[in-house]
Design a protein around this motif. Structure first.
Motif, short mmCIF file in Angstrom:
data_model
loop_
_atom_site.label_atom_id
_atom_site.label_comp_id
_atom_site.label_asym_id
_atom_site.label_seq_id
_atom_site.Cartn_x
_atom_site.Cartn_y
_atom_site.Cartn_z
N TRP A 1 0.86 -1.18 0.00
CA TRP A 1 0.00 0.00 0.00
C TRP A 1 0.90 1.23 0.00
CZ3 TRP A 1 -0.25 -3.64 4.03
CH2 TRP A 1 0.49 -3.33 5.15
N PRO A 2 0.43 2.31 -0.57
CA PRO A 2 1.24 3.53 -0.60
C PRO A 2 1.24 4.24 0.75
CG PRO A 2 -0.85 3.91 -1.69
CD PRO A 2 -0.81 2.45 -1.32
N GLY A 3 2.29 4.99 0.98
CA GLY A 3 2.38 5.80 2.18
C GLY A 3 1.74 7.16 1.92
N PRO A 4 1.97 8.11 2.81
CA PRO A 4 1.42 9.45 2.64
C PRO A 4 1.84 10.06 1.30
CG PRO A 4 2.36 9.20 4.83
CD PRO A 4 2.74 7.98 4.05
N GLY A 5 0.90 10.69 0.64
CA GLY A 5 1.18 11.32 -0.64
C GLY A 5 1.43 10.34 -1.77
N GLY A 6 1.08 9.07 -1.57
CA GLY A 6 1.27 8.07 -2.61
C GLY A 6 2.69 7.55 -2.74
#
Length: 111
Positions: A10-15
Motif C-alpha cells: 500500500w502507498p504511504g502518505p502522498g502516494g
C-alpha cells in the motif's frame, strides 16, 4: 534485523512508497498483514481481468464504463507492479562465489 526493508503493498502518505523494517523475518503482524493484502490485490486483479473480458466483448458497453474499467485496471496494474518490486527486492542475491560460472545456452555454449 532484516537486511533490506520490505516494500509494502500500500502507498504511504502522498502516494509514496512505504517500507517495513522488521526483525521478525516475515513473522510479525505487519508482515502478515502485507502478505494478506498482496493476496487480496492479486485476487482482485484476476477478477477484474475476467470482468474486463466480458465488458470488452459486449458491444453495449459505453465509453463511461470503459473509462471506469480502464481506471480500475490501471490501479490493479500498479498494485501488481508494486508487489513484483517488493517480492523481487526480497529475493536472495547470490554471491559471486556461489555462481556456477558463466551462463550457458541450450546448446551448451557460454554466453
Amino acid at each position: 534485523m532484516s537486511v533490506r526493508p520490505r516494500l509494502l503493498p500500500w502507498p504511504g502518505p502522498g502516494g509514496k512508497a512505504c517500507y517495513l523494517v522488521s526483525d521478525a523475518d516475515g513473522e510479525g503482524y505487519l508482515s502478515r498483514l502485507a502478505d494478506e493484502m498482496e493476496a487480496v490485490q492479486l485476487q482482485m486483479g484476476a477478477e477484474l481481468i475476467g470482468h474486463a473480458r466480458l465488458m470488452l466483448g459486449d458491444r453495449k458497453t459505453d465509453a463511461r464504463e470503459l473509462r471506469y474499467l480502464s481506471n480500475r485496471l490501471v490501479e490493479a496494474l500498479q498494485d501488481a507492479l508494486r508487489l513484483a518490486e517488493s517480492r523481487g527486492g526480497r529475493l536472495p542475491v547470490p554471491d559471486e562465489s556461489e555462481s556456477d560460472g558463466p551462463a550457458q545456452t541450450e546448446e551448451g555454449r557460454n554466453e
